[in-house]
Design a protein around this motif. Structure first.
Motif, PDB file in Angstrom:
ATOM      1  N   GLU A   1      16.059 140.953 -44.603  1.00 25.80           N
ATOM      2  CA  GLU A   1      17.068 139.945 -44.927  1.00 25.80           C
ATOM      3  C   GLU A   1      18.029 139.826 -43.738  1.00 25.80           C
ATOM      4  O   GLU A   1      19.000 140.573 -43.630  1.00 25.80           O
ATOM      5  CB  GLU A   1      17.826 140.310 -46.213  1.00 25.80           C
ATOM      6  CG  GLU A   1      18.967 139.382 -46.585  1.00 25.80           C
ATOM      7  CD  GLU A   1      18.586 137.916 -46.476  1.00 25.80           C
ATOM      8  OE1 GLU A   1      18.986 137.272 -45.483  1.00 25.80           O
ATOM      9  OE2 GLU A   1      17.884 137.424 -47.379  1.00 25.80           O
TER      10      GLU A   1
ATOM     11  N   GLN B   1      25.001 134.709 -35.069  1.00 27.61           N
ATOM     12  CA  GLN B   1      24.303 134.168 -36.234  1.00 27.61           C
ATOM     13  C   GLN B   1      25.121 133.066 -36.900  1.00 27.61           C
ATOM     14  O   GLN B   1      24.583 132.016 -37.258  1.00 27.61           O
ATOM     15  CB  GLN B   1      24.020 135.271 -37.254  1.00 27.61           C
ATOM     16  CG  GLN B   1      22.977 136.283 -36.832  1.00 27.61           C
ATOM     17  CD  GLN B   1      22.799 137.358 -37.881  1.00 27.61           C
ATOM     18  OE1 GLN B   1      23.329 138.457 -37.780  1.00 27.61           O
ATOM     19  NE2 GLN B   1      22.063 137.041 -38.928  1.00 27.61           N
TER      20      GLN B   1
ATOM     21  N   ARG C   1      20.005 136.679 -52.935  1.00 22.42           N
ATOM     22  CA  ARG C   1      19.691 135.600 -52.014  1.00 22.42           C
ATOM     23  C   ARG C   1      20.048 134.256 -52.632  1.00 22.42           C
ATOM     24  O   ARG C   1      19.820 134.016 -53.815  1.00 22.42           O
ATOM     25  CB  ARG C   1      18.209 135.606 -51.647  1.00 22.42           C
ATOM     26  CG  ARG C   1      17.782 136.805 -50.812  1.00 22.42           C
ATOM     27  CD  ARG C   1      16.321 136.716 -50.444  1.00 22.42           C
ATOM     28  NE  ARG C   1      15.911 137.832 -49.585  1.00 22.42           N
ATOM     29  CZ  ARG C   1      15.492 139.011 -50.036  1.00 22.42           C
ATOM     30  NH1 ARG C   1      15.421 139.221 -51.354  1.00 22.42           N
ATOM     31  NH2 ARG C   1      15.139 139.963 -49.193  1.00 22.42           N
TER      32      ARG C   1
ATOM     33  N   ARG D   1      27.725 133.496 -45.549  1.00 21.32           N
ATOM     34  CA  ARG D   1      26.606 133.242 -44.631  1.00 21.32           C
ATOM     35  C   ARG D   1      26.042 134.563 -44.104  1.00 21.32           C
ATOM     36  O   ARG D   1      24.842 134.699 -43.910  1.00 21.32           O
ATOM     37  CB  ARG D   1      27.075 132.349 -43.480  1.00 21.32           C
ATOM     38  CG  ARG D   1      27.417 130.932 -43.937  1.00 21.32           C
ATOM     39  CD  ARG D   1      27.739 130.018 -42.766  1.00 21.32           C
ATOM     40  NE  ARG D   1      27.856 128.645 -43.224  1.00 21.32           N
ATOM     41  CZ  ARG D   1      28.996 128.085 -43.622  1.00 21.32           C
ATOM     42  NH1 ARG D   1      30.129 128.804 -43.614  1.00 21.32           N
ATOM     43  NH2 ARG D   1      29.025 126.834 -44.016  1.00 21.32           N
ATOM     44  N   ILE D   2      26.932 135.539 -43.908  1.00 21.67           N
ATOM     45  CA  ILE D   2      26.525 136.874 -43.460  1.00 21.67           C
ATOM     46  C   ILE D   2      27.288 137.899 -44.283  1.00 21.67           C
ATOM     47  O   ILE D   2      28.489 137.753 -44.526  1.00 21.67           O
ATOM     48  CB  ILE D   2      26.840 137.098 -41.963  1.00 21.67           C
ATOM     49  CG1 ILE D   2      26.197 136.025 -41.080  1.00 21.67           C
ATOM     50  CG2 ILE D   2      26.394 138.501 -41.535  1.00 21.67           C
ATOM     51  CD1 ILE D   2      24.680 136.070 -41.047  1.00 21.67           C
TER      52      ILE D   2
ATOM     53  N   ARG E   1      20.365 138.028 -42.945  1.00 22.33           N
ATOM     54  CA  ARG E   1      21.784 137.702 -43.189  1.00 22.33           C
ATOM     55  C   ARG E   1      22.586 138.933 -43.622  1.00 22.33           C
ATOM     56  O   ARG E   1      23.785 138.821 -43.880  1.00 22.33           O
ATOM     57  CB  ARG E   1      21.884 136.605 -44.255  1.00 22.33           C
ATOM     58  CG  ARG E   1      21.283 135.273 -43.813  1.00 22.33           C
ATOM     59  CD  ARG E   1      21.182 134.293 -44.964  1.00 22.33           C
ATOM     60  NE  ARG E   1      20.215 134.742 -45.983  1.00 22.33           N
ATOM     61  CZ  ARG E   1      19.891 134.026 -47.060  1.00 22.33           C
ATOM     62  NH1 ARG E   1      20.451 132.836 -47.261  1.00 22.33           N
ATOM     63  NH2 ARG E   1      19.012 134.494 -47.915  1.00 22.33           N
TER      64      ARG E   1
ATOM     65  N   ARG F   1      20.908 145.170 -38.471  1.00 22.42           N
ATOM     66  CA  ARG F   1      20.422 143.995 -39.202  1.00 22.42           C
ATOM     67  C   ARG F   1      19.199 144.349 -40.031  1.00 22.42           C
ATOM     68  O   ARG F   1      18.239 144.936 -39.530  1.00 22.42           O
ATOM     69  CB  ARG F   1      20.075 142.894 -38.201  1.00 22.42           C
ATOM     70  CG  ARG F   1      19.792 141.530 -38.784  1.00 22.42           C
ATOM     71  CD  ARG F   1      19.594 140.544 -37.640  1.00 22.42           C
ATOM     72  NE  ARG F   1      19.399 139.191 -38.110  1.00 22.42           N
ATOM     73  CZ  ARG F   1      19.273 138.133 -37.309  1.00 22.42           C
ATOM     74  NH1 ARG F   1      19.340 138.307 -35.986  1.00 22.42           N
ATOM     75  NH2 ARG F   1      19.091 136.927 -37.802  1.00 22.42           N
TER      76      ARG F   1
ATOM     77  N   VAL G   1      24.039 129.084 -37.408  1.00 16.73           N
ATOM     78  CA  VAL G   1      24.020 128.430 -38.701  1.00 16.73           C
ATOM     79  C   VAL G   1      24.881 127.169 -38.677  1.00 16.73           C
ATOM     80  O   VAL G   1      24.506 126.101 -39.171  1.00 16.73           O
ATOM     81  CB  VAL G   1      24.509 129.378 -39.826  1.00 16.73           C
ATOM     82  CG1 VAL G   1      24.719 128.611 -41.137  1.00 16.73           C
ATOM     83  CG2 VAL G   1      23.516 130.508 -40.032  1.00 16.73           C
TER      84      VAL G   1
ATOM     85  N   ASP H   1      32.316 132.697 -44.023  1.00 15.22           N
ATOM     86  CA  ASP H   1      31.258 132.939 -43.041  1.00 15.22           C
ATOM     87  C   ASP H   1      30.750 134.376 -43.127  1.00 15.22           C
ATOM     88  O   ASP H   1      29.539 134.622 -43.115  1.00 15.22           O
ATOM     89  CB  ASP H   1      31.766 132.660 -41.627  1.00 15.22           C
ATOM     90  CG  ASP H   1      31.855 131.174 -41.313  1.00 15.22           C
ATOM     91  OD1 ASP H   1      31.192 130.379 -42.023  1.00 15.22           O
ATOM     92  OD2 ASP H   1      32.585 130.806 -40.373  1.00 15.22           O
TER      93      ASP H   1
ATOM     94  N   CYS I   1      23.072 130.813 -48.353  1.00 15.75           N
ATOM     95  CA  CYS I   1      24.008 131.925 -48.259  1.00 15.75           C
ATOM     96  C   CYS I   1      23.532 133.083 -49.127  1.00 15.75           C
ATOM     97  O   CYS I   1      22.617 132.934 -49.945  1.00 15.75           O
ATOM     98  CB  CYS I   1      25.404 131.497 -48.721  1.00 15.75           C
ATOM     99  SG  CYS I   1      26.160 130.199 -47.725  1.00 15.75           S
TER     100      CYS I   1
END
Length: 359
Positions: free
Chosen positions: A316, A352, A109, A126-127, A318, A312, A356, A9, A113
């Motif tokens: 992007e 986040q 990217r 995911r992050i 994520r 953040r 998801v 994750d 994910c």
């Protein structure tokens, strides 16, 4: 680990103070996470600093969340070895999932994910929280003649102690804390030291330390968000008067000269024609964020940093950036600042992850 990409994750890049602070909050949130660190041992950049480097705050104000830094055996202000011991114990105490040595080459990217390419295989996350700091990108400004100097040039990151400066004529460049601490030490053994700065350096009042600086940075940050003005660190001064700096001040070793305009084969020269011979130039001119692993994402702004909202990345969502300086949280490049910023970052990250998962 080489083979099929592993999915987590949250993936944290870097196990220095910012990465460990994030790990603490991720552990408390029961997150599925891993921390990848390029160093072979715990301690982050502190392990590479010169031994006499002093933190700007007493131990009680230099702590990460959950665990106070023990009092220093070397005085009120902990040194680099104290910081290494503290971070090593912190990592062990909270059983943080650090994998080392693993160098992250690229973050790219993917459909669902981010793809993290390392020298030990590929991860999918995911992050991603990037917490690689700045120590690995020392900055030396260009001056005419810099390549012709026949003496020694080194950066703060290369400095290990005063022994190599015995009997030398040294020029120390830079008006910040590192310059003042290194000058204070070198001036006790060198034949002569000359301090040059772009503007007149100012020592903070003796009673002002890193805790006060963090509080000032926080108030200024909140005031800016509210469209208001507030006193900033620069309104008080530039340099924390740790004991060695106070001693150098009291013996008159902290007199600064204007910045030179060029470098000669045997020294430095000013625009008015004055020249100074020297054996060594110490560049205490700072660092830049170590963001090369994020280059494939093409996120850098015109000033070389990645635009963010909080931590953040705007380009992007994520990706979070933690611990690089005030642009990623008030005083976030300090121990106490990194810890407080990490708390808010992880709260947003877990939200986040939940979105998801629900999606």
């Amino acid at each position: 680990m080489i083979g099929a990409p592993r999915l987590v994750d949250v993936l944290v890049i870097g196990a220095g103070q910012a990465g460990l602070a994030a790990g603490y909050h991720l552990r408390r949130a029961q997150a599925d996470f891993v921390i990848l660190d390029a160093q072979s041992q715990s301690g982050g950049a502190w392990r590479h600093a010169w031994p006499s480097l002093r933190l700007f705050s007493p131990a009680r104000y230099s702590s990460l969340p959950g665990r106070m830094m023990p009092p220093s055996r070397s005085g009120d202000y902990p040194d680099a070895a104290d910081a290494v011991a503290y971070l090593t114990d912190y990592e062990r105490r909270y059983d943080l999932p650090v994998i080392r040595p693993v160098t992250v080459h690229n973050v790219r990217r993917g459909d669902a994910c981010l793809r993290v390419e390392t020298d030990a295989g590929i991860w999918r996350a995911r992050i991603v929280i990037s917490a690689t700091g700045t120590w690995w990108r020392p900055y030396v400004p260009y001056y005419p003649g810099i390549g012709d100097f026949t003496g020694r040039q080194l950066h703060t990151a290369d400095y290990r102690g005063p022994e190599a400066f015995c009997g030398k004529n040294a020029v120390i460049v830079g008006g910040g804390n590192s310059a003042a601490q290194i000058l204070a030490e070198i001036s006790t053994v060198a034949r002569a030291t000359t301090w040059v700065t772009r503007r007149t350096p100012r020592l903070l009042p003796d009673e002002v330390d890193g805790k006060a600086l963090f509080d000032l940075a926080t108030r200024r940050h909140h005031a800016a968000l509210a469209g208001e003005s507030a006193t900033g660190i620069s309104d008080l001064g530039d340099i924390v008067a740790v004991p060695a700096v106070r001693q150098a001040r009291d013996r008159g070793a902290l007199k600064a000269e204007p910045m030179f305009s060029r470098i000669t084969p045997h020294g430095v020269a000013w625009s008015d024609g004055a020249e100074l011979a020297c054996d060594v130039i110490v560049w205490c001119t700072g660092f830049r964020p170590a963001l090369g692993h994020l280059a494939p994402l093409r996120l850098r702004g015109p000033e070389g940093v990645i635009p963010t909202t909080g931590t953040r990345a705007l380009g992007e969502p994520r990706l979070h950036l933690l611990g690089y300086g005030d642009w990623t949280g008030p005083a976030s490049a300090t121990l106490i600042g990194a810890g407080r910023t990490a708390r808010d970052t992880v709260a947003e990250v877990m939200k986040q992850v939940s979105e998801v998962s629900d999606g």
